[in-house]
Motif scaffolding. Sequence first.
Motif, PDB file in Angstrom:
ATOM      1  N   TYR A 105      21.503 -49.921  43.207  1.00 38.56           N
ATOM      2  CA  TYR A 105      20.999 -50.880  44.186  1.00 38.56           C
ATOM      3  C   TYR A 105      19.606 -51.369  43.793  1.00 38.56           C
ATOM      4  N   ALA A 106      19.419 -52.679  43.934  1.00 38.71           N
ATOM      5  CA  ALA A 106      18.099 -53.272  43.762  1.00 38.71           C
ATOM      6  C   ALA A 106      17.398 -53.285  45.119  1.00 38.71           C
ATOM      7  N   ILE A 107      16.092 -53.079  45.082  1.00 41.68           N
ATOM      8  CA  ILE A 107      15.310 -52.978  46.310  1.00 41.68           C
ATOM      9  C   ILE A 107      14.231 -54.070  46.294  1.00 41.68           C
ATOM     10  N   PRO A 108      14.092 -54.841  47.384  1.00 38.13           N
ATOM     11  CA  PRO A 108      13.014 -55.830  47.410  1.00 38.13           C
ATOM     12  C   PRO A 108      11.652 -55.136  47.515  1.00 38.13           C
ATOM     13  N   TRP A 124       7.947 -62.731  46.401  1.00 46.78           N
ATOM     14  CA  TRP A 124       8.938 -62.200  47.343  1.00 46.78           C
ATOM     15  C   TRP A 124      10.285 -62.889  47.107  1.00 46.78           C
ATOM     16  N   PRO A 125      11.398 -62.138  47.061  1.00 45.97           N
ATOM     17  CA  PRO A 125      11.544 -60.726  47.420  1.00 45.97           C
ATOM     18  C   PRO A 125      11.324 -59.748  46.267  1.00 45.97           C
ATOM     19  N   ASP A 126      11.180 -60.222  45.024  1.00 46.72           N
ATOM     20  CA  ASP A 126      10.805 -59.364  43.892  1.00 46.72           C
ATOM     21  C   ASP A 126      11.695 -58.116  43.795  1.00 46.72           C
ATOM     22  N   TYR A 127      13.006 -58.320  43.660  1.00 50.52           N
ATOM     23  CA  TYR A 127      13.937 -57.183  43.590  1.00 50.52           C
ATOM     24  C   TYR A 127      13.723 -56.343  42.333  1.00 50.52           C
ATOM     25  N   VAL A 128      13.735 -55.015  42.501  1.00 47.49           N
ATOM     26  CA  VAL A 128      13.638 -54.084  41.377  1.00 47.49           C
ATOM     27  C   VAL A 128      14.789 -53.092  41.476  1.00 47.49           C
ATOM     28  N   LEU A 129      15.425 -52.808  40.343  1.00 44.88           N
ATOM     29  CA  LEU A 129      16.599 -51.932  40.311  1.00 44.88           C
ATOM     30  C   LEU A 129      16.125 -50.477  40.202  1.00 44.88           C
ATOM     31  N   ARG A 130      16.133 -49.768  41.324  1.00 46.23           N
ATOM     32  CA  ARG A 130      15.501 -48.445  41.365  1.00 46.23           C
ATOM     33  C   ARG A 130      16.375 -47.320  41.908  1.00 46.23           C
ATOM     34  N   LEU A 131      17.452 -47.636  42.583  1.00 47.84           N
ATOM     35  CA  LEU A 131      18.330 -46.597  43.142  1.00 47.84           C
ATOM     36  C   LEU A 131      19.632 -46.603  42.360  1.00 47.84           C
ATOM     37  N   ILE A 132      19.869 -45.519  41.602  1.00 45.99           N
ATOM     38  CA  ILE A 132      20.953 -45.509  40.621  1.00 45.99           C
ATOM     39  C   ILE A 132      21.677 -44.165  40.643  1.00 45.99           C
ATOM     40  N   LYS A 133      23.003 -44.209  40.647  1.00 42.36           N
ATOM     41  CA  LYS A 133      23.760 -42.969  40.448  1.00 42.36           C
ATOM     42  C   LYS A 133      23.515 -42.479  39.027  1.00 42.36           C
ATOM     43  N   LYS A 134      23.209 -41.200  38.897  1.00 42.23           N
ATOM     44  CA  LYS A 134      22.850 -40.669  37.580  1.00 42.23           C
ATOM     45  C   LYS A 134      23.945 -40.894  36.554  1.00 42.23           C
ATOM     46  N   ASP A 135      25.193 -40.713  36.946  1.00 38.99           N
ATOM     47  CA  ASP A 135      26.280 -40.867  35.973  1.00 38.99           C
ATOM     48  C   ASP A 135      26.616 -42.335  35.697  1.00 38.99           C
ATOM     49  N   SER A 136      25.952 -43.263  36.400  1.00 37.88           N
ATOM     50  CA  SER A 136      26.149 -44.696  36.142  1.00 37.88           C
ATOM     51  C   SER A 136      25.034 -45.295  35.299  1.00 37.88           C
ATOM     52  N   LEU A 137      23.972 -44.524  35.065  1.00 38.11           N
ATOM     53  CA  LEU A 137      22.858 -45.000  34.258  1.00 38.11           C
ATOM     54  C   LEU A 137      23.163 -44.807  32.776  1.00 38.11           C
ATOM     55  N   ILE A 138      23.208 -45.900  32.035  1.00 38.07           N
ATOM     56  CA  ILE A 138      23.374 -45.796  30.581  1.00 38.07           C
ATOM     57  C   ILE A 138      22.035 -45.468  29.948  1.00 38.07           C
ATOM     58  N   ALA A 139      21.036 -46.310  30.211  1.00 38.98           N
ATOM     59  CA  ALA A 139      19.687 -46.051  29.704  1.00 38.98           C
ATOM     60  C   ALA A 139      18.756 -47.154  30.184  1.00 38.98           C
ATOM     61  N   GLY A 155      24.296 -53.520  43.909  1.00 49.63           N
ATOM     62  CA  GLY A 155      24.107 -54.091  45.235  1.00 49.63           C
ATOM     63  C   GLY A 155      22.632 -54.316  45.534  1.00 49.63           C
ATOM     64  N   LYS A 156      22.350 -54.787  46.741  1.00 48.77           N
ATOM     65  CA  LYS A 156      20.972 -55.025  47.168  1.00 48.77           C
ATOM     66  C   LYS A 156      20.726 -54.368  48.517  1.00 48.77           C
ATOM     67  N   LEU A 157      19.578 -53.709  48.636  1.00 53.94           N
ATOM     68  CA  LEU A 157      19.161 -53.170  49.925  1.00 53.94           C
ATOM     69  C   LEU A 157      18.365 -54.231  50.678  1.00 53.94           C
ATOM     70  N   ARG A 158      18.202 -54.041  51.968  1.00 55.09           N
ATOM     71  CA  ARG A 158      17.508 -55.026  52.805  1.00 55.09           C
ATOM     72  C   ARG A 158      16.032 -54.677  52.993  1.00 55.09           C
ATOM     73  N   ASN A 159      15.731 -53.401  53.148  1.00 60.32           N
ATOM     74  CA  ASN A 159      14.364 -52.996  53.470  1.00 60.32           C
ATOM     75  C   ASN A 159      13.535 -52.798  52.207  1.00 60.32           C
ATOM     76  N   PRO A 160      12.283 -53.265  52.200  1.00 65.65           N
ATOM     77  CA  PRO A 160      11.492 -53.268  50.966  1.00 65.65           C
ATOM     78  C   PRO A 160      10.660 -52.012  50.711  1.00 65.65           C
ATOM     79  N   LEU A 161      10.388 -51.797  49.436  1.00 67.72           N
ATOM     80  CA  LEU A 161       9.299 -50.919  49.021  1.00 67.72           C
ATOM     81  C   LEU A 161       7.986 -51.663  49.275  1.00 67.72           C
TER      82      LEU A 161
END
Length: 251
Positions: A105-108, A124-139, A155-161
């Motif tokens: 999931y990307a987070i704004p 804004w919204p400056d999405y960053v891909l930060r929430l990742i299932k470990k077994d789905s991360l290649i590198a 996917g995308k989350l609604r609430n921002p960092l």
Amino acid sequence: MKISAIILAKDEEELIGDCLESIKWVDEIVIVDDGLSHKMLEIAEKAKAKIVKLQKGSFSEKRNLGARKAQGKWLFYVDIDERVTPLLRKEIKKVISDAFSLPAYAIPRRNVLLGHEMRWGGWWPDYVLRLIKKDSLIAWEGELHEQPRIRGDVGKLRNPLTHFSHRSLSEMVAKTNEWSLVEAQLLYKSGHPKMTWWRFFSVAIREIWYRGIKKLGFLDGTVGVIEIIYQTFSRMITYAKLWEMQLKIKN
């Protein structure tokens, strides 16, 4: 273990406490140590964080190391100048508990520059891909402005960092001097055409057009105008260092 938070941290003592406080709800905190002070190490140990040392290497290498050391099913990357709000925490907990969740999931980001929340200028919204299932991360890949490669959909989350960046003009200029060299080296290695006077002019016009006019950066008031000027300055320094490299090789 459901979720591990991974932080890349260097000697920024004034930031680490609030960052750790905002993620104390995760199952594990992994800090990749990029030169922590003794006081910061004490704060990290008090938060029961796992500390991994890697003071040399790209951001991608550090993020990949954090992933290898983390034990959670989910990886949540948080920078030391970012804060997790209660609403984002609630949303993340819901996502990672969903049996049908996506691989990542990307987070704004709510960017706060020089004490002002930026809504224009491309901030804004400056999405960053930060929430990742470990077994789905290649590198994670890339020396600067690194990005993760993922197996599956994002996917995308609604609430921002909340991101407290550009906290002072002195810090901004120091950061430009540090990272412009890396950017210039990457441009040089990629075979960028020779820098000429009109290319500098083109760089400046593009930056002013994008942030100031297309993205309406001036609507952020005084800080918006300062950021337009600063981003233009930063790009010009990068290309000036590229010009310097090209000149030295030629001579």
